[in-house]
Design an enzyme around this catalytic site. Sequence first.
Site, PDB file in Angstrom:
ATOM      1  N   LYS A   1       0.800  -1.232   0.000  1.00 46.77           N
ATOM      2  CA  LYS A   1       0.000   0.000   0.000  1.00 46.77           C
ATOM      3  C   LYS A   1       0.836   1.287   0.000  1.00 46.77           C
ATOM      4  O   LYS A   1       0.355   2.326  -0.444  1.00 46.77           O
ATOM      5  CB  LYS A   1      -0.957   0.015   1.201  1.00 46.77           C
ATOM      6  CG  LYS A   1      -2.155  -0.895   1.024  1.00 46.77           C
ATOM      7  CD  LYS A   1      -3.146  -0.691   2.156  1.00 46.77           C
ATOM      8  CE  LYS A   1      -4.313  -1.637   2.030  1.00 46.77           C
ATOM      9  NZ  LYS A   1      -5.359  -1.359   3.032  1.00 46.77           N
TER      10      LYS A   1
ATOM     11  N   ASN B   1      -4.789   2.092  -2.079  1.00 42.84           N
ATOM     12  CA  ASN B   1      -5.332   0.723  -2.140  1.00 42.84           C
ATOM     13  C   ASN B   1      -6.052   0.453  -3.453  1.00 42.84           C
ATOM     14  O   ASN B   1      -6.571  -0.643  -3.654  1.00 42.84           O
ATOM     15  CB  ASN B   1      -6.263   0.448  -0.953  1.00 42.84           C
ATOM     16  CG  ASN B   1      -7.616   1.083  -1.149  1.00 42.84           C
ATOM     17  OD1 ASN B   1      -7.726   2.151  -1.741  1.00 42.84           O
ATOM     18  ND2 ASN B   1      -8.657   0.434  -0.679  1.00 42.84           N
TER      19      ASN B   1
END
Length: 279
Positions: A71, A92
Amino acid sequence: MNIDGKTTVLGVMGDPIGHTGSPAIHNFIADRLGDNLVYVPFHVRRNGLAAAVEGAYELGIRGMNVTVPHKQDILQEVAELEDSALAIGAVNTIVRSKSGYKGFNTDFSGFMRQLDHYSIIVYNKPVIMLGAGGAARAVMYALQKIGASRIYVLNRSKAKAKEEFGKLPNVEILGFDEWDKIPGSEKYICIQCTSVGLAPLSNECVIKDDDFFDLVSVGVDLIYVPSETVFMKKIKERGNKAYNGLRMLIYQAISSYEIFMDKEVDNDIAEALYEKLDS
Ligand code: ATR
């Protein structure tokens, strides 16, 4: 599902990836909307991320979700970043644009939509956040954006919490054993952002002293397995409301889907997903 020459390909990249629930959610939405797409898991190791993103672009993959441990690293691989992803420092969701992929953070929007769903009003209200990791960052961004009056962050490592949030003017950082420094004259919205209480260690709670829960007017746990955490139980025992993170999971997926496909997903699909996933 009917795959043909025009099928859009979406996916999720992570390591590990075998446990992911995202394909089930996205393919469910596609099925409901009659969209010609397929959403698949991709096992991508840390040192393969750059090549995976480049390859995905060349293969024409429209978009992907990005999960642990990528991420943050994915920020280096995208051509553009949406404001919230830049501010949170985590992505994300990536979706193709002309020059490469653009990064978004729908954990943040999923959290906002969950608050909205449960009519939890944060504006001008004091909040307690438990935890200061990656998930807490998206939550903090949302709380600041909505305009919480004051935020007490309790974390195991105070140094880490200070590094993350110490510069924010309306934030105070405390250790878990210092919760009694929070003024007892008010009631607080409490957001549980640590991984403590997650199955299989389901009978744990990061706060050991039950008196803490007298401070809480409503609680949200980002954990959704088990569906009722110890944190939630303690709040409910005092006659107050507490919710798990399942709706945040559903709404982050729906927000991603909306970005991938550039269309709105009706709330009845969110409800159908909730029914399907709530155990
Ligand atoms: P996520 O992306 O799910 O937020 P993370 O970034 O690893 O995961 O953050 C995990 C959070 O849970 C952190 O706040 C962590 O506390 P530290 O910052 O002190 O590491 C917290 N956490 C994890 N295990 C914990 C434990 N056993 N006791 C207390 N806090 C814990």
